[in-house]
Motif scaffolding. Sequence first.
Motif, PDB file in Angstrom:
ATOM      1  N   ILE A 131       0.868  -1.189   0.000  1.00  0.00           N
ATOM      2  CA  ILE A 131       0.000   0.000   0.000  1.00  0.00           C
ATOM      3  C   ILE A 131       0.895   1.226   0.000  1.00  0.00           C
ATOM      4  N   LYS A 132       0.733   2.051  -1.016  1.00  0.00           N
ATOM      5  CA  LYS A 132       1.615   3.206  -1.188  1.00  0.00           C
ATOM      6  C   LYS A 132       0.781   4.452  -1.450  1.00  0.00           C
ATOM      7  N   THR A 133       1.148   5.553  -0.815  1.00  0.00           N
ATOM      8  CA  THR A 133       0.460   6.822  -1.043  1.00  0.00           C
ATOM      9  C   THR A 133       1.477   7.914  -1.345  1.00  0.00           C
ATOM     10  N   GLU A 134       1.078   8.834  -2.207  1.00  0.00           N
ATOM     11  CA  GLU A 134       1.901   9.999  -2.531  1.00  0.00           C
ATOM     12  C   GLU A 134       0.993  11.100  -3.059  1.00  0.00           C
ATOM     13  N   ALA A 135       1.547  12.290  -3.220  1.00  0.00           N
ATOM     14  CA  ALA A 135       0.733  13.434  -3.631  1.00  0.00           C
ATOM     15  C   ALA A 135       1.549  14.379  -4.495  1.00  0.00           C
ATOM     16  N   ASP A 136       0.834  15.145  -5.333  1.00  0.00           N
ATOM     17  CA  ASP A 136       1.449  16.263  -6.038  1.00  0.00           C
ATOM     18  C   ASP A 136       0.625  17.508  -5.733  1.00  0.00           C
ATOM     19  N   THR A 137       0.754  18.527  -6.530  1.00  0.00           N
ATOM     20  CA  THR A 137       0.096  19.799  -6.211  1.00  0.00           C
ATOM     21  C   THR A 137      -1.416  19.748  -6.378  1.00  0.00           C
ATOM     22  N   GLU A 138      -1.932  18.780  -7.160  1.00  0.00           N
ATOM     23  CA  GLU A 138      -3.364  18.741  -7.436  1.00  0.00           C
ATOM     24  C   GLU A 138      -4.045  17.484  -6.924  1.00  0.00           C
ATOM     25  N   ILE A 153      -3.860  13.277  -5.074  1.00  0.00           N
ATOM     26  CA  ILE A 153      -3.166  12.271  -4.268  1.00  0.00           C
ATOM     27  C   ILE A 153      -3.324  10.924  -4.983  1.00  0.00           C
ATOM     28  N   TYR A 154      -2.365  10.037  -4.761  1.00  0.00           N
ATOM     29  CA  TYR A 154      -2.348   8.759  -5.462  1.00  0.00           C
ATOM     30  C   TYR A 154      -2.246   7.636  -4.428  1.00  0.00           C
ATOM     31  N   ILE A 155      -3.159   6.686  -4.527  1.00  0.00           N
ATOM     32  CA  ILE A 155      -3.189   5.548  -3.611  1.00  0.00           C
ATOM     33  C   ILE A 155      -3.012   4.283  -4.440  1.00  0.00           C
ATOM     34  N   SER A 156      -1.925   3.574  -4.202  1.00  0.00           N
ATOM     35  CA  SER A 156      -1.631   2.344  -4.937  1.00  0.00           C
ATOM     36  C   SER A 156      -1.788   1.150  -4.002  1.00  0.00           C
ATOM     37  N   ILE A 157      -2.614   0.192  -4.412  1.00  0.00           N
ATOM     38  CA  ILE A 157      -2.817  -1.044  -3.652  1.00  0.00           C
ATOM     39  C   ILE A 157      -2.460  -2.207  -4.579  1.00  0.00           C
ATOM     40  N   ARG A 158      -1.347  -2.878  -4.277  1.00  0.00           N
ATOM     41  CA  ARG A 158      -0.836  -3.924  -5.173  1.00  0.00           C
ATOM     42  C   ARG A 158      -0.694  -5.246  -4.425  1.00  0.00           C
ATOM     43  N   ASP A 159      -1.049  -6.332  -5.105  1.00  0.00           N
ATOM     44  CA  ASP A 159      -0.858  -7.665  -4.537  1.00  0.00           C
ATOM     45  C   ASP A 159      -0.149  -8.547  -5.559  1.00  0.00           C
ATOM     46  N   ASN A 160       0.419  -9.637  -5.091  1.00  0.00           N
ATOM     47  CA  ASN A 160       1.063 -10.598  -5.991  1.00  0.00           C
ATOM     48  C   ASN A 160       0.283 -11.902  -6.015  1.00  0.00           C
ATOM     49  N   GLY A 161      -1.061 -11.744  -6.080  1.00  0.00           N
ATOM     50  CA  GLY A 161      -1.944 -12.902  -6.083  1.00  0.00           C
ATOM     51  C   GLY A 161      -2.108 -13.510  -7.462  1.00  0.00           C
ATOM     52  N   ILE A 162      -3.293 -14.076  -7.703  1.00  0.00           N
ATOM     53  CA  ILE A 162      -3.535 -14.823  -8.942  1.00  0.00           C
ATOM     54  C   ILE A 162      -3.700 -13.912 -10.152  1.00  0.00           C
ATOM     55  N   GLY A 163      -3.913 -12.591  -9.933  1.00  0.00           N
ATOM     56  CA  GLY A 163      -4.121 -11.684 -11.059  1.00  0.00           C
ATOM     57  C   GLY A 163      -5.489 -11.884 -11.691  1.00  0.00           C
ATOM     58  N   PHE A 194      -4.156  -1.675  -8.158  1.00  0.00           N
ATOM     59  CA  PHE A 194      -5.197  -0.657  -8.258  1.00  0.00           C
ATOM     60  C   PHE A 194      -4.564   0.704  -7.951  1.00  0.00           C
ATOM     61  N   LEU A 195      -4.772   1.649  -8.833  1.00  0.00           N
ATOM     62  CA  LEU A 195      -4.285   3.011  -8.611  1.00  0.00           C
ATOM     63  C   LEU A 195      -5.484   3.941  -8.523  1.00  0.00           C
ATOM     64  N   ILE A 196      -5.644   4.573  -7.366  1.00  0.00           N
ATOM     65  CA  ILE A 196      -6.746   5.510  -7.145  1.00  0.00           C
ATOM     66  C   ILE A 196      -6.178   6.925  -7.183  1.00  0.00           C
ATOM     67  N   VAL A 197      -6.778   7.770  -8.028  1.00  0.00           N
ATOM     68  CA  VAL A 197      -6.365   9.167  -8.144  1.00  0.00           C
ATOM     69  C   VAL A 197      -7.504  10.035  -7.621  1.00  0.00           C
ATOM     70  N   LEU A 198      -7.220  10.850  -6.622  1.00  0.00           N
ATOM     71  CA  LEU A 198      -8.238  11.710  -6.025  1.00  0.00           C
ATOM     72  C   LEU A 198      -7.752  13.159  -6.023  1.00  0.00           C
ATOM     73  N   PRO A 199      -8.631  14.100  -6.384  1.00  0.00           N
ATOM     74  CA  PRO A 199      -8.254  15.509  -6.271  1.00  0.00           C
ATOM     75  C   PRO A 199      -8.142  15.917  -4.806  1.00  0.00           C
ATOM     76  N   ARG A 200      -7.227  16.810  -4.515  1.00  0.00           N
ATOM     77  CA  ARG A 200      -7.050  17.248  -3.132  1.00  0.00           C
ATOM     78  C   ARG A 200      -8.255  18.042  -2.639  1.00  0.00           C
ATOM     79  N   LYS A 201      -8.943  18.722  -3.580  1.00  0.00           N
ATOM     80  CA  LYS A 201     -10.114  19.500  -3.218  1.00  0.00           C
ATOM     81  C   LYS A 201     -11.186  19.280  -4.293  1.00  0.00           C
ATOM     82  N   GLN A 202     -12.413  19.099  -3.862  1.00  0.00           N
ATOM     83  CA  GLN A 202     -13.496  18.850  -4.792  1.00  0.00           C
ATOM     84  C   GLN A 202     -13.896  20.124  -5.528  1.00  0.00           C
TER      85      GLN A 202
END
Length: 368
Positions: free
Chosen positions: A285-292, A294-304, A357-365
């Motif tokens: 589970i990885k999170t990061e952000a830029d100026t606009e 935020i990015y949430i990455s949820i990765r597994d090494n399962g069956i795909g 899974f990569l989730i991209v969310l705006p910092r402000k609606q």
Amino acid sequence: MKDAGVLPFNSFTNNSILIGSALEAALLSFALADKINIYKKEKEESQAEALLISKENEKLIREQNIILEQRVEERTHALQESNESLQNTLTHLKETQAQLVEAEKMASLGQLTAGVAHEINNPINFVTSNVAPLKRDVDMVWNAMDEIENIALSDLSLSEKKQRINAYKEELDLEYLKVEVDFLLKGMHEGAYRTAEIVKSLRIFSRVDEDSLKFADINEGLESTLVILNSVVKEGVAVDKKYGELPLVECYPGKLNQVFLNIITNALYAINKKFDGNSGGILEIKTEADTENIYISIRDNGIGMPTEVKEKIFEPFFTTKEVGEGTGLGMSIAYNTIKKHQGEIKIESSVGEGVKFLIVLPRKQQTQ
């Protein structure tokens, strides 16, 4: 004939051309007048016919207008009935959708209830199992204080008092008693702290914020979801958390926590399918952000997942799980929730290697 001598010269023969011209002009005038009268009569007949046709057309138009108005009224009434029916259907669909979303949430929470109870039961056992020995040790301390007080107030000499107190301390094994009390208190503290953390995570996870946007800590929401899912994370699954520095994000925190729950639950399911409880499973589970954003990455090494599953993953009621293991609504709810947040959700997958899974969310609606 006059010039040839057939007719005599007289006023008539001398003026015959003029008389003929006058007659011709008169006849032409009569002919023109007659032709004009004919044209006038034809024009009048044509106008009368046109008037009649116009009246017929006007009558036909009035009749058509009446028929059209009746049809428009009938169609309008039918459309109104259809609109009312559509409104009722839409209302019913919205109610059904809300019930399905709530049912999915309750199903998810129902699956986690036993695990959460187990998670709370373990630290509570730390406290309850330590109460009895701690009470015993405290009673021994109180008894020791009473015994030492009695020795101190006795008529014995100082050396005898010290000797008897030291003997009693050895009999009581006071040093071990200190260590045991510290150990018991530490265990109770850890149990109480763990219980408080679980309760805090439950509170964060199950926020009631259906109608209000709030600024929330996404990392905190992810962490609370992992605490809720701790009992589902089997041995052999390594959880790699790479939380970045994130600003507070304007969102519906409870809805996003439901998204995290659905995605992480599916990831753990895929890992367990592949490794079946053996070591080697990785959930990152990885999170990061830029100026606009935020990015949430949820990765597994399962069956795909294969392409045909990837294309249908967000469809309502679509599931690859066995009957009774899933409702098929989790990913559909996740997709709609992210869209409601004006974000997007992307999937990268390879069969046998896992899913990201990569989730991209705006910092402000933005105002819609």
